[in-house]
Design an enzyme around this catalytic site. Structure first.
Site, short mmCIF file in Angstrom:
data_model
loop_
_atom_site.label_atom_id
_atom_site.label_comp_id
_atom_site.label_asym_id
_atom_site.label_seq_id
_atom_site.Cartn_x
_atom_site.Cartn_y
_atom_site.Cartn_z
N ILE A 136 26.25 18.30 -18.69
CA ILE A 136 26.34 16.71 -18.82
C ILE A 136 27.35 16.41 -19.65
O ILE A 136 27.85 17.22 -20.58
CB ILE A 136 24.97 16.43 -19.42
N TYR B 199 6.64 20.22 -25.24
CA TYR B 199 7.45 21.25 -24.84
C TYR B 199 6.63 22.32 -23.99
O TYR B 199 6.68 22.67 -22.74
CB TYR B 199 8.15 22.25 -25.96
N LYS C 38 6.29 23.33 -19.84
CA LYS C 38 6.46 24.70 -19.48
C LYS C 38 5.61 25.20 -18.65
O LYS C 38 5.70 25.93 -17.61
CB LYS C 38 6.72 25.75 -20.74
#
Ligand code: SER
Length: 320
Positions: free
Chosen positions: A35, A143, A147
């Protein structure tokens, strides 16, 4: 694997994985996807192709896959655990929507996909000691939610559409090239920098906080070997437990003191990171990875510590 795209190519894992993949498959066959706010520099930029690939923009992924005739995507874009608690919407957009975009391109263009999962995919209700391969996954963090969702979505695309998705659950990764950012296991990298700089280390986690950790060379080898594994032997896909060492702050501090006498540490607890770490396993059972694709770690705490200190001393002298 012939033509590979690494999304998130300038991060802690990507910046080293790309160099390893280029040494195996050829420099021009491994594209660094980045990015604009994290553009590649130095060897990473000069040794092979680099393209802007924002995982939230499917057309950008598709354009690069077509331009380079990509057959394998390493999707390493992620927001780590502590930052994800502060920016849960962004963590979902990158971790889940971004993975969906990647899997859709892979489905249409016939690519294999590697997307790491993590010790963070487990939660308080998971057995914490020698956590089994197949067990309760009810994480308490965003998070972890991304996952587990990623593991399920990847397995769905394998079963439903035949996309060759494979993955490992990484422990905390320790490396000296590119620092991690915003994770709960980062202290185990930071402590080496303090030791080499001769600074007192402020440890954000309390004694007795055990987590699985791994030295980057083992993690990179795992990422290559799982994608090269014989698919007829794989009973699992997303995602394999892998392990090499488990320690708490006292153990790593005492190991460092063997090599850096006089090194000092004090505790300065971070309640968010402590809460996250307490919900994660102390150690993983990686029997399935050993049986299904011959996974075997090479570095223990002593071997990693020697290598980290050697390389960090070189690096900090060079950049000082
Ligand atoms: N290293 C990650 C973190 O601490 C866990 O996979 O967020």
């Amino acid at each position: 694997m012939k033509n590979i795209l690494v999304i998130g190519g300038t991060g802690q894992i990507g910046s080293e994985l790309i160099m390893k993949l280029r040494s195996i498959y050829g420099n021009s066959n491994v594209v660094c996807g980045y990015i604009p706010s994290a553009a590649p520099t130095g060897e990473l930029l000069e040794s092979g192709p680099a393209e802007i690939v924002d995982i939230t923009k499917p057309t950008l992924i598709d354009a690069v896959v077509r331009k380079y005739d990509v057959d394998t995507i390493y999707n390493l874009a992620a927001i780590l655990s502590a930052v994800a608690e502060m920016k849960p919407q962004l963590a979902w957009a990158i971790g889940v929507d971004g993975l969906f975009n990647t899997l859709e391109v892979a489905r249409e263009r016939g690519c294999a996909v590697f997307t790491p999962s993590s010790i963070g995919s487990f939660g308080k209700s998971t057995p914490h000691i020698k956590t089994p391969q197949d067990t309760i996954q009810r994480p308490d963090t965003m998070y972890g939610v991304t996952k587990v969702s990623g593991e399920l979505l990847s397995d769905y695309y394998a079963k439903r559409f035949g996309v060759d998705t494979r993955s490992v659950r990484f422990p905390g990764l320790i490396s000296y090239t590119t620092p991690p950012g915003g994770g709960t296991t980062d202290y185990a990298v930071d402590i080496y920098y303090s030791a080499v700089k001769g600074e007192k280390f402020k440890c954000p986690l309390k004694p007795g906080t055990f987590m699985d950790m791994m030295y980057m060379p083992d993690a990179l080898r795992a990422a290559v070997e799982i994608m090269e594994a014989d698919p007829t032997r794989l009973k699992h896909r997303n995602s394999f437990n892998i392990a090499s060492m488990s320690f708490d702050p006292e153990i790593i501090y005492n190991k460092l003191k063997e090599h850096v006498p006089g090194f000092e540490m004090e505790y300065d607890l971070d309640p968010l990171r402590q809460q996250i770490a307490d919900s994660w396993p102390d150690s993983l059972d990686d029997t399935c990875a050993r049986e299904e694709w011959d996974w075997k770690p090479e570095y223990d705490l002593e071997a990693m510590t020697k290598d980290m200190l050697l390389n960090l001393r070189k690096k900090l002298l060079v950049t000082a």
